[in-house]
Design a protein around this motif. Sequence first.
Motif, short mmCIF file in Angstrom:
data_model
loop_
_atom_site.label_atom_id
_atom_site.label_comp_id
_atom_site.label_asym_id
_atom_site.label_seq_id
_atom_site.Cartn_x
_atom_site.Cartn_y
_atom_site.Cartn_z
N THR A 332 0.75 -1.32 0.01
CA THR A 332 0.00 -0.01 -0.08
C THR A 332 0.84 1.38 -0.03
N ARG A 333 0.36 2.28 -0.30
CA ARG A 333 0.97 3.76 -0.58
C ARG A 333 -0.22 4.73 -0.16
N VAL A 334 0.45 6.04 0.14
CA VAL A 334 -0.47 7.07 0.41
C VAL A 334 -0.32 8.02 -1.01
N SER A 335 -1.30 8.03 -2.04
CA SER A 335 -0.82 8.75 -3.16
C SER A 335 -1.97 9.37 -3.62
N PRO A 336 -2.24 10.52 -4.02
CA PRO A 336 -0.95 11.36 -4.19
C PRO A 336 -0.36 11.79 -2.74
N PRO A 337 0.81 12.39 -2.59
CA PRO A 337 1.18 12.63 -1.44
C PRO A 337 0.57 13.82 -0.66
N PRO A 338 0.25 13.87 0.54
CA PRO A 338 -0.54 14.95 1.21
C PRO A 338 -0.04 16.33 0.82
N SER A 339 1.29 16.36 0.39
CA SER A 339 1.45 17.89 0.08
C SER A 339 1.00 18.19 -1.19
N ARG A 340 0.55 17.42 -1.98
CA ARG A 340 0.00 17.92 -3.32
C ARG A 340 -1.51 17.81 -3.39
N ILE A 341 -1.85 17.54 -2.32
CA ILE A 341 -3.63 17.49 -2.09
C ILE A 341 -4.22 18.97 -1.90
N PRO A 342 -4.94 19.56 -3.22
CA PRO A 342 -5.13 20.76 -2.80
C PRO A 342 -6.40 20.83 -1.84
N GLU A 343 -6.49 22.30 -1.12
CA GLU A 343 -7.66 22.29 -0.13
C GLU A 343 -9.22 22.28 -1.03
N PHE A 344 -10.12 21.40 -0.72
CA PHE A 344 -11.34 21.19 -1.13
C PHE A 344 -12.02 22.38 -1.30
N VAL A 345 -12.69 22.69 -2.33
CA VAL A 345 -13.55 23.68 -2.41
C VAL A 345 -15.11 23.15 -2.89
N PRO A 346 -15.78 22.93 -1.81
CA PRO A 346 -17.29 22.10 -2.01
C PRO A 346 -18.20 23.12 -2.98
N PRO A 347 -18.71 22.13 -3.76
CA PRO A 347 -19.88 22.71 -4.72
C PRO A 347 -20.80 23.58 -3.77
N ALA A 348 -21.11 24.70 -4.44
CA ALA A 348 -22.07 25.42 -3.87
C ALA A 348 -23.54 24.77 -3.37
N ASN A 349 -23.89 23.88 -4.23
CA ASN A 349 -25.46 23.02 -4.04
C ASN A 349 -25.15 22.08 -2.92
N THR A 350 -23.92 21.71 -2.45
CA THR A 350 -23.83 20.85 -1.48
C THR A 350 -22.85 21.29 -0.23
N ASP A 351 -22.62 22.64 -0.24
CA ASP A 351 -21.51 23.20 0.79
C ASP A 351 -22.11 23.02 1.97
N THR A 352 -21.69 22.22 3.17
CA THR A 352 -22.32 22.01 4.47
C THR A 352 -22.05 23.34 5.20
N ARG A 353 -21.32 24.32 5.01
CA ARG A 353 -20.69 25.37 5.76
C ARG A 353 -22.14 26.30 5.56
N SER A 354 -22.29 27.12 6.37
CA SER A 354 -23.24 28.05 6.55
C SER A 354 -22.50 29.35 6.13
N GLU A 355 -23.32 30.39 5.45
CA GLU A 355 -22.74 31.35 4.57
C GLU A 355 -21.94 32.25 5.62
N LYS A 356 -22.31 32.48 6.72
CA LYS A 356 -21.69 33.29 7.72
C LYS A 356 -20.29 32.56 8.15
N ALA A 357 -20.18 30.98 8.16
CA ALA A 357 -18.99 30.54 8.56
C ALA A 357 -18.02 30.27 7.46
N ARG A 358 -18.38 30.68 6.28
CA ARG A 358 -17.26 29.92 5.13
C ARG A 358 -16.07 30.79 5.32
#
Length: 595
Positions: A332-358
Motif C-alpha cells: 500500500t501507499r498514500v498517493s498522491p502525497p498529502p503535500s500535493r492535495i489541494p484544499e477542497f472547494v465544496p460545490p455551492a449546492n452541497t456546501d455544508t458550511r453556513s454562509e456566515k461561517a465560510r
Amino acid sequence: MSLDTFEGTYGSSVSSPATTDHLLPLANSSGLREKPSKRRLVSYFTLFVPARIASFNTLTFFCLTCVWVISYKLSLQGGDLLFINNNLGLLGGEILISVVSLTAIVTMLYMRKLRRTMRRNVAVLLLVIATALYVYDHGERFEEHGFYNVLVFLAIFIPLNVVIATTYVLFMTIPNFIVILALSLVGLGCGVTLALRHYIALFDQGMFDRLQDIPGECKWQGSNYPLVDLLPSGTQNFWAGSMSCTPSAGDIKADFDAQGYLTASCSTGDAITVDILPDTRRWMLKDKSKWQIFNHRVLDAIVHSNYTKPMLVDEQIQAVVVRCGAQSKIVTRVSPPPSRIPEFVPPANTDTRSEKARDKITGKRPNVIFLFVDAVSHRQFYRRLEKSAAVLKTLHQPGKTRLTELYRYHSLGVSTDNSTKAMYIGAISPGRVNPLPIWAYYRDRGYVTARVETSCEDWSTTYISQYHRSKKYSVGERSLDYELSSPFCMPEFYPATGNSFGNFKGPFSIVARCLYGRHVHEYGFDYIDQLRHELRSVEQSRRRPYMMMLNLMEGHEGTGEVLRTLDNRLSVFLDDLRTSGELEDTALFLLSDHG
C-alpha cells in the motif's frame, strides 16, 4: 425378594439363574450378604426401570426423539433482527430442550443394557435425523439461521456429554466417587459464585469510574450475570483453529519509491505478476452496494500485469498485490502525497458550511481519528483487549492529554443500523435529500479526509444511498481525499460467491481473519500510520488538519474470541500516538455501535 418372586414380576427375560447371578446380592458362607458392587447398583437401576423390555425402550427413544426434533425445529424460526431480539430467550430455551433430549438418548445408548442391533439402529437414525435438520436449515442470516443453531447446540451438547460420560466412568472405577463428586460440586459452586460476584462488580467499571445511576438517564434493566467472564480465553472457539496467521510472503520484496514506481523481487526465481487494485473513492453509489456487488466490481476492475522491471503505477492507486509462485503480498501507499492535495472547494449546492461561517475558520484545529470497532460492548473491550486497555489508561496525562470514557452515548437501537446511521450521517432518518457523511463536513472545512474499510463494504453508501435520487452520484469523491477498501475484497478473504456472513471465511467469520499471511486489520493500521506520518511530514506552514476513520470488524462474530487478535496491533497504535506526542493536537475517538 426370592428368585421365584423376581421371575414372576419381571417375566421370562430373567428366568434363568445364570442371567441374574451377576445382578443379585450374594450371600457368603456366613450367611451375610455381600455389599453390592457399583456395576450391580447400575444393573438394579436398569431392572427397576425396566430397560430390558424392548417396547419400553422403543417408546422412550421415540418420545425423546420427538422432543428433540420438535424443539430444534421450533428454534429455527426466523425473521428480521427485531424478531430475533424479541424471541432470543425463547429460541435459546428451545435449543436447550433439544440438547437435553438428545443427551438423554445418547446416555441411554451406553448406560443401559440394549441389544446391539437396537443400539446400532438408534445411532444410525440419530445421524440421519441430524443430517436432515442441517440440510433443512443451515443458513447464516436472521431469516434462516440454522448454522448458528448448530454452533450453539454443539457448544452445549459436546461439553455436557463429555462431563456425563466422564462422570459415569469415574463412578464405575473410583471408590466413594459420589462423596468426592458432591464435595467437588460444592467447592466448584462456591468458586463460581465468588468469581461471578467479582465480575458483576467489574461489569460497569470503567477506566477511572463506573456507570453511575443518574435519575432520568438510561440504566441496566433487571439483573446481569456476565457468565462469559468465567470462561478462559479461547474457550468459545478453540475448535476453530489457531487465531494466528502463517506468514506467506517471505520471499517477496516490493515497495513504491518516491516517484511512484513499484519495484519487486522474488528470491524463488518464479515469475512476478502484479494485480493493480482499483481506487474506489470515486465510484458511484450503484457500484458500492454491499454483499456480492461491491466485491465483484472490485475484482472486475483489477488490472493484471507481468512484472519485468520497475513499473509506474497511476497515482490514484493505493494498493497492489504482488504475486510470486504461491506467495502474495499486498503493498500500500498514500498517493498522491498529502503535500500535493489541494484544499477542497465544496460545490455551492452541497456546501455544508453556513454562509456566515465560510470565511471565519481561524485558529489551529485538532486532528481527528475515528477507530470504529463493530459490535463490541463496554465490558467486551476490557475482557478481550487487555493490552489496549492498559495502554489507553496511560494516555490520560492531565495538563497534556485527557481521557474521557463515555457510557451512554451510542445505544440508539438493538442493532447496527440506527447507531451507525446517527454516527455517519447525523440522523437515523435524515430529513434532507442527498445527505452527506460526517467526513464531508470536515473536508468542507479544510481537513484532509481518509477512510479505511476492512470489510469490503462502504457502510456510508449503504445508509446514504436510499436518500439519494441518483445512484450515479459519488459520495466518496465528494467527501474523501483517500480511501482504502479494495484489498479487503480479495477472494482469499472475502467470499467471491455465496454468503458474505459465513462463519469460516470473510469479515464475520469465527476463525482467524488472515489475508496473505497477515491479519486483515494490520493492513488497515499500516495505511493509517503511513498517512499520519506523511501528513505530519508536510511543512508546518502548509500542514492541514486531518480527519481519518478506520473501520474494524473483529468484534462482529458469534464467539466473542476473534476480537483478541486485534489487541496487539491496537495497543501498538495507541502507544505510538502517546510516544509521538500526536495526541497533544489530536482527538481520538475509540467507539462501537453496540455490544
